[in-house]
Write an enzyme that holds these catalytic residues in place. Sequence first.
Site, short mmCIF file in Angstrom:
data_model
loop_
_atom_site.label_atom_id
_atom_site.label_comp_id
_atom_site.label_asym_id
_atom_site.label_seq_id
_atom_site.Cartn_x
_atom_site.Cartn_y
_atom_site.Cartn_z
N HIS A 134 -0.86 -1.20 -6.03
CA HIS A 134 0.50 -1.69 -5.83
C HIS A 134 1.39 -1.17 -6.94
O HIS A 134 0.95 -0.96 -8.07
CB HIS A 134 0.56 -3.22 -5.79
CG HIS A 134 -0.17 -3.87 -6.93
ND1 HIS A 134 -1.53 -4.02 -6.93
CD2 HIS A 134 0.28 -4.42 -8.08
CE1 HIS A 134 -1.91 -4.63 -8.04
NE2 HIS A 134 -0.82 -4.88 -8.77
N HIS B 175 4.66 -2.11 -9.17
CA HIS B 175 5.59 -3.16 -9.59
C HIS B 175 6.98 -2.54 -9.77
O HIS B 175 7.10 -1.50 -10.44
CB HIS B 175 5.19 -3.74 -10.96
CG HIS B 175 3.87 -4.45 -10.99
ND1 HIS B 175 3.79 -5.83 -11.05
CD2 HIS B 175 2.60 -3.99 -11.01
CE1 HIS B 175 2.51 -6.18 -11.11
NE2 HIS B 175 1.76 -5.09 -11.09
P1 AMP Z 1 -1.69 -6.38 -11.33
O1 AMP Z 1 -1.99 -7.04 -12.64
O2 AMP Z 1 -1.00 -5.06 -11.49
O3 AMP Z 1 -2.93 -6.31 -10.44
O4 AMP Z 1 -0.62 -7.31 -10.64
C1 AMP Z 1 -0.94 -8.23 -9.63
C2 AMP Z 1 0.34 -8.99 -9.34
O5 AMP Z 1 0.20 -9.65 -8.11
C3 AMP Z 1 0.69 -10.04 -10.39
O6 AMP Z 1 1.98 -9.75 -10.95
C4 AMP Z 1 0.69 -11.35 -9.59
O7 AMP Z 1 1.67 -12.27 -10.02
C5 AMP Z 1 0.92 -10.86 -8.18
N1 AMP Z 1 0.41 -11.70 -7.12
C6 AMP Z 1 -0.83 -12.23 -7.00
N2 AMP Z 1 -0.93 -12.95 -5.88
C7 AMP Z 1 0.28 -12.88 -5.26
C8 AMP Z 1 0.80 -13.42 -4.04
N3 AMP Z 1 0.07 -14.19 -3.23
N4 AMP Z 1 2.10 -13.14 -3.74
C9 AMP Z 1 2.86 -12.37 -4.54
N5 AMP Z 1 2.41 -11.82 -5.69
C10 AMP Z 1 1.14 -12.08 -6.05
#
Ligand code: AMP
Length: 115
Positions: A99, A101
């Site tokens: 993903h 950000h």
């Molecule tokens: P990463 O550390 O790059 O894997 O980021 C994962 C991101 O996903 C974090 O910023 C979380 O806050 C976000 N996240 C996890 N679960 C959800 C969800 N159900 N809806 C929206 N964002 C999420």
Amino acid sequence: MSTVFSKIIAREIPADIVYEDELVLAFRDIAPSAPTHILIIPKREIATANDVTAEDEAALGRLFTVAAKIAAEEGIAENGYRLIVNCNEHGGQEVFHLHMHLLGGRSLGPMLARK
Ligand code: AMP
């Protein structure tokens, strides 16, 4: 192994979706780190940046065009923003569905926390 992001794509759990097309989905991060914090994901489940293949190039390119479109819609394009893709443990990756950000809406400071 399916992640929470596949469940969001399948509408099995709710999310604040801001964009969708045949290749990608974008939704607001559940724990925002900035006034605008949106995640843009390929619909195909790619675990990490280590796992991308040539077949993913269209979807991965789309992450950038969608990021630019959303940044304009959010009113943060001119002041600027940050795009981040975390990979594995040292990158701080928590969800193993690649993903991007999109962060903005305030000055984000230096790229890495200085210790
Ligand atoms: P990463 O550390 O790059 O894997 O980021 C994962 C991101 O996903 C974090 O910023 C979380 O806050 C976000 N996240 C996890 N679960 C959800 C969800 N159900 N809806 C929206 N964002 C999420």
